[in-house]
Design a protein around this motif. Structure first.
Motif, PDB file in Angstrom:
ATOM      1  N   GLY A 224       0.806  -1.204   0.000  1.00 38.58           N
ATOM      2  CA  GLY A 224       0.000   0.000   0.000  1.00 38.58           C
ATOM      3  C   GLY A 224       0.844   1.260   0.000  1.00 38.58           C
ATOM      4  O   GLY A 224       2.027   1.242   0.339  1.00 38.58           O
ATOM      5  N   HIS A 225       0.225   2.364  -0.342  1.00 37.58           N
ATOM      6  CA  HIS A 225       0.921   3.649  -0.428  1.00 37.58           C
ATOM      7  C   HIS A 225       0.585   4.503   0.796  1.00 37.58           C
ATOM      8  O   HIS A 225      -0.051   5.551   0.688  1.00 37.58           O
ATOM      9  CB  HIS A 225       0.561   4.372  -1.721  1.00 37.58           C
ATOM     10  N   GLY A 226       0.986   4.029   1.962  1.00 38.56           N
ATOM     11  CA  GLY A 226       0.886   4.861   3.147  1.00 38.56           C
ATOM     12  C   GLY A 226      -0.119   4.443   4.199  1.00 38.56           C
ATOM     13  O   GLY A 226      -0.200   5.078   5.252  1.00 38.56           O
ATOM     14  N   ARG A 227      -0.935   3.405   3.957  1.00 35.57           N
ATOM     15  CA  ARG A 227      -1.960   3.057   4.946  1.00 35.57           C
ATOM     16  C   ARG A 227      -1.347   2.606   6.266  1.00 35.57           C
ATOM     17  O   ARG A 227      -1.793   3.026   7.336  1.00 35.57           O
ATOM     18  CB  ARG A 227      -2.892   1.971   4.387  1.00 35.57           C
ATOM     19  N   LEU A 228      -0.326   1.763   6.223  1.00 36.23           N
ATOM     20  CA  LEU A 228       0.305   1.334   7.466  1.00 36.23           C
ATOM     21  C   LEU A 228       0.951   2.519   8.180  1.00 36.23           C
ATOM     22  O   LEU A 228       0.906   2.615   9.413  1.00 36.23           O
ATOM     23  CB  LEU A 228       1.342   0.243   7.187  1.00 36.23           C
ATOM     24  N   ARG A 229       1.532   3.418   7.413  1.00 35.44           N
ATOM     25  CA  ARG A 229       2.170   4.591   8.016  1.00 35.44           C
ATOM     26  C   ARG A 229       1.129   5.550   8.585  1.00 35.44           C
ATOM     27  O   ARG A 229       1.217   5.971   9.755  1.00 35.44           O
ATOM     28  CB  ARG A 229       3.012   5.302   6.959  1.00 35.44           C
ATOM     29  N   ASP A 230       0.142   5.914   7.800  1.00 34.65           N
ATOM     30  CA  ASP A 230      -0.763   7.000   8.163  1.00 34.65           C
ATOM     31  C   ASP A 230      -1.882   6.566   9.107  1.00 34.65           C
ATOM     32  O   ASP A 230      -2.335   7.371   9.930  1.00 34.65           O
ATOM     33  CB  ASP A 230      -1.387   7.614   6.903  1.00 34.65           C
ATOM     34  N   GLU A 231      -2.337   5.326   9.003  1.00 35.76           N
ATOM     35  CA  GLU A 231      -3.473   4.880   9.804  1.00 35.76           C
ATOM     36  C   GLU A 231      -3.073   3.949  10.957  1.00 35.76           C
ATOM     37  O   GLU A 231      -3.816   3.847  11.934  1.00 35.76           O
ATOM     38  CB  GLU A 231      -4.494   4.166   8.920  1.00 35.76           C
ATOM     39  N   TYR A 232      -1.930   3.301  10.841  1.00 37.75           N
ATOM     40  CA  TYR A 232      -1.528   2.326  11.861  1.00 37.75           C
ATOM     41  C   TYR A 232      -0.239   2.711  12.583  1.00 37.75           C
ATOM     42  O   TYR A 232       0.363   1.887  13.258  1.00 37.75           O
ATOM     43  CB  TYR A 232      -1.408   0.929  11.229  1.00 37.75           C
ATOM     44  N   GLY A 233       0.158   3.968  12.447  1.00 39.66           N
ATOM     45  CA  GLY A 233       1.238   4.503  13.265  1.00 39.66           C
ATOM     46  C   GLY A 233       2.631   4.068  12.895  1.00 39.66           C
ATOM     47  O   GLY A 233       3.560   4.209  13.704  1.00 39.66           O
ATOM     48  N   LYS A 234       2.831   3.570  11.677  1.00 43.16           N
ATOM     49  CA  LYS A 234       4.164   3.108  11.275  1.00 43.16           C
ATOM     50  C   LYS A 234       4.960   4.267  10.658  1.00 43.16           C
ATOM     51  O   LYS A 234       5.422   4.221   9.529  1.00 43.16           O
ATOM     52  CB  LYS A 234       4.044   1.936  10.283  1.00 43.16           C
ATOM     53  N   PHE A 235       5.130   5.317  11.463  1.00 49.13           N
ATOM     54  CA  PHE A 235       5.750   6.546  10.961  1.00 49.13           C
ATOM     55  C   PHE A 235       7.239   6.387  10.681  1.00 49.13           C
ATOM     56  O   PHE A 235       7.825   7.201   9.967  1.00 49.13           O
ATOM     57  CB  PHE A 235       5.530   7.681  11.957  1.00 49.13           C
ATOM     58  N   ASP A 236       7.848   5.355  11.251  1.00 47.04           N
ATOM     59  CA  ASP A 236       9.284   5.173  11.055  1.00 47.04           C
ATOM     60  C   ASP A 236       9.616   4.279   9.868  1.00 47.04           C
ATOM     61  O   ASP A 236      10.776   3.938   9.654  1.00 47.04           O
ATOM     62  CB  ASP A 236       9.941   4.613  12.326  1.00 47.04           C
ATOM     63  N   THR A 237       8.617   3.893   9.080  1.00 50.20           N
ATOM     64  CA  THR A 237       8.928   3.113   7.892  1.00 50.20           C
ATOM     65  C   THR A 237       9.797   3.935   6.943  1.00 50.20           C
ATOM     66  O   THR A 237       9.516   5.114   6.701  1.00 50.20           O
ATOM     67  CB  THR A 237       7.657   2.645   7.154  1.00 50.20           C
ATOM     68  N   PRO A 238      10.845   3.354   6.385  1.00 52.59           N
ATOM     69  CA  PRO A 238      11.695   4.101   5.456  1.00 52.59           C
ATOM     70  C   PRO A 238      11.179   4.080   4.023  1.00 52.59           C
ATOM     71  O   PRO A 238      11.807   4.667   3.140  1.00 52.59           O
ATOM     72  CB  PRO A 238      13.028   3.357   5.550  1.00 52.59           C
ATOM     73  N   TYR A 239      10.040   3.424   3.788  1.00 49.81           N
ATOM     74  CA  TYR A 239       9.595   3.185   2.424  1.00 49.81           C
ATOM     75  C   TYR A 239       8.345   3.979   2.075  1.00 49.81           C
ATOM     76  O   TYR A 239       7.438   4.138   2.901  1.00 49.81           O
ATOM     77  CB  TYR A 239       9.303   1.696   2.221  1.00 49.81           C
ATOM     78  N   GLU A 240       8.266   4.414   0.838  1.00 46.81           N
ATOM     79  CA  GLU A 240       7.041   5.023   0.323  1.00 46.81           C
ATOM     80  C   GLU A 240       5.971   3.947   0.159  1.00 46.81           C
ATOM     81  O   GLU A 240       4.797   4.171   0.478  1.00 46.81           O
ATOM     82  CB  GLU A 240       7.322   5.700  -1.021  1.00 46.81           C
ATOM     83  N   ILE A 241       6.369   2.787  -0.362  1.00 42.93           N
ATOM     84  CA  ILE A 241       5.471   1.634  -0.455  1.00 42.93           C
ATOM     85  C   ILE A 241       5.828   0.679   0.675  1.00 42.93           C
ATOM     86  O   ILE A 241       6.911   0.101   0.689  1.00 42.93           O
ATOM     87  CB  ILE A 241       5.614   0.920  -1.809  1.00 42.93           C
ATOM     88  N   THR A 242       4.923   0.549   1.646  1.00 40.65           N
ATOM     89  CA  THR A 242       5.156  -0.368   2.760  1.00 40.65           C
ATOM     90  C   THR A 242       4.151  -1.505   2.662  1.00 40.65           C
ATOM     91  O   THR A 242       2.967  -1.324   2.929  1.00 40.65           O
ATOM     92  CB  THR A 242       5.036   0.348   4.112  1.00 40.65           C
ATOM     93  N   ALA A 243       4.645  -2.667   2.244  1.00 36.87           N
ATOM     94  CA  ALA A 243       3.776  -3.816   2.029  1.00 36.87           C
ATOM     95  C   ALA A 243       3.505  -4.581   3.319  1.00 36.87           C
ATOM     96  O   ALA A 243       2.398  -5.079   3.534  1.00 36.87           O
ATOM     97  CB  ALA A 243       4.398  -4.753   1.004  1.00 36.87           C
ATOM     98  N   GLU A 244       4.531  -4.701   4.178  1.00 37.26           N
ATOM     99  CA  GLU A 244       4.405  -5.508   5.384  1.00 37.26           C
ATOM    100  C   GLU A 244       5.159  -4.860   6.531  1.00 37.26           C
ATOM    101  O   GLU A 244       6.198  -4.207   6.323  1.00 37.26           O
ATOM    102  CB  GLU A 244       4.970  -6.924   5.155  1.00 37.26           C
ATOM    103  N   SER A 245       4.635  -5.057   7.734  1.00 37.03           N
ATOM    104  CA  SER A 245       5.371  -4.734   8.955  1.00 37.03           C
ATOM    105  C   SER A 245       5.424  -5.998   9.789  1.00 37.03           C
ATOM    106  O   SER A 245       4.393  -6.541  10.159  1.00 37.03           O
ATOM    107  CB  SER A 245       4.705  -3.588   9.717  1.00 37.03           C
ATOM    108  N   TRP A 246       6.644  -6.476  10.061  1.00 40.19           N
ATOM    109  CA  TRP A 246       6.842  -7.706  10.821  1.00 40.19           C
ATOM    110  C   TRP A 246       6.853  -7.342  12.290  1.00 40.19           C
ATOM    111  O   TRP A 246       7.870  -6.929  12.853  1.00 40.19           O
ATOM    112  CB  TRP A 246       8.136  -8.390  10.384  1.00 40.19           C
TER     113      TRP A 246
END
Length: 323
Positions: free
Chosen positions: A18-40
């Motif tokens: 996805g293009h930002g859903r994990l970052r913007d809605e689930y608080g994954k602000f420290d992701t280094p990626y524009e496209i964040t597919a998974e958070s382990w």
């Protein structure tokens, strides 16, 4: 000191993400990626480890924390760890902006022999779905190795795959040997064996960043249609302050959904740890002598042998327990 700990995930930038859903809605602000597919979220795997972000071992990888606690005399994994040659579970969020590559996972026997790590049985819990979301799961009729390979090679394999409508709150157990792919427009929580072995064989004619493993996938494939897809949803256990729903159970783990209205008391014993993955809400995880805040998307590890703790506030989480 034995206490629950907050974890920071390892991130994956697979192109289907996805293009930002994990970052913007689930608080994954420290992701280094524009496209964040998974958070382990809970991981000791060499391909991406969780990091401890609270307590005395802040900054260590989860595996380094486990080793350090063992040196201090604490078994934070529990007696369940004696059954396995590594940490037993891997928990992640997965956000799909496209249909994922068609794939299958091997059994323990095959994976240890060929890949030198466990097989991969996993459970998908659907957190968010587009209205017309589907999951590709299993053959729609009985087939065999020869037909399977032919239809992959001629590009007609999807004619044999069941397209299953899914909605938020659904759960699917993906046992080894079941051909599958997460469909686009889906955000799910995945609880699985601690393995990263996947055999992919088809990508809808799109370019693929990794090689296919057609022969290996044929070796481990279950060529019979699955009997069950969407797991049943039993009525919850109702307690003062929360509801507890059974989600899934297999030989490797049990998963519950906790709907916390004010307070949910839980406890770990000598057998296993608890992992809390928060899907919504906010509050605190409290224990005698301490507390840790939680918000939507947060991940908290409660050690085995810890005893009682309390989830307060108003939120929903998945509780995963290794077996």
């Amino acid at each position: 000191m034995l206490q629950p700990i907050r974890l920071r995930p390892a991130y994956k930038d697979y192109p289907h993400g996805g293009h930002g859903r994990l970052r913007d809605e689930y608080g994954k602000f420290d992701t280094p990626y524009e496209i964040t597919a998974e958070s382990w979220e809970l991981s000791c795997h060499k391909n991406g480890e969780s990091i401890v972000v609270s307590g005395n071992h802040k900054g260590k990888t989860l595996s380094a924390y486990i080793a350090a606690m063992k040196e201090e005399g604490y078994d934070v994994v529990g007696t369940v760890g004696q059954k396995y040659d590594r940490f037993p579970l891997l928990v992640k969020f997965l956000d799909s902006d496209q249909d994922l590559t068609l794939q299958v996972h091997p059994t323990d026997e095959y994976a240890y022999r060929v890949e030198h790590e466990p097989g991969k049985t996993e459970m998908w819990y659907y957190v968010e779905c587009e209205p017309d979301a589907i999951t590709y799961y299993g053959f729609n009729r009985k087939t065999n190795r020869e037909e399977y390979i032919q239809k992959v090679n001629d590009g007609t394999i999807m004619d044999m795959i069941s397209a299953v409508p899914v909605k938020p709150g659904d759960a699917i157990m993906v046992n080894s040997g079941i051909i599958h792919a997460v469909g686009k427009g889906t955000l799910l929580a995945e609880i699985q064996q601690n393995s990263d072995t996947t055999y992919s064989m088809y990508n809808y004619g799109r370019p693929c960043e990794f090689p296919f493993q057609l022969e290996e996938s044929a070796d481990v494939m279950n060529y019979n249609p699955p009997e069950t897809v969407i797991l049943p949803k039993p009525e919850p256990e109702v307690f003062d302050g929360f509801k507890k729903y059974w989600v899934a159970d297999c030989q490797y783990f049990t998963v519950y959904r906790l709907e916390v209205e004010s307070s949910a008391k839980q406890a770990t014993g000598a057998d296993s740890f608890h992992h809390l993955l928060f899907l919504s809400g906010s509050g605190e995880v409290k224990w005698d002598g301490g507390s840790a805040p939680y918000n939507k998307g947060d991940s908290i590890f409660v050690p085995a042998n810890f005893g009682e703790y309390e989830i307060t506030g108003n939120g929903v989480c998945l509780l995963s327990i290794a077996k």
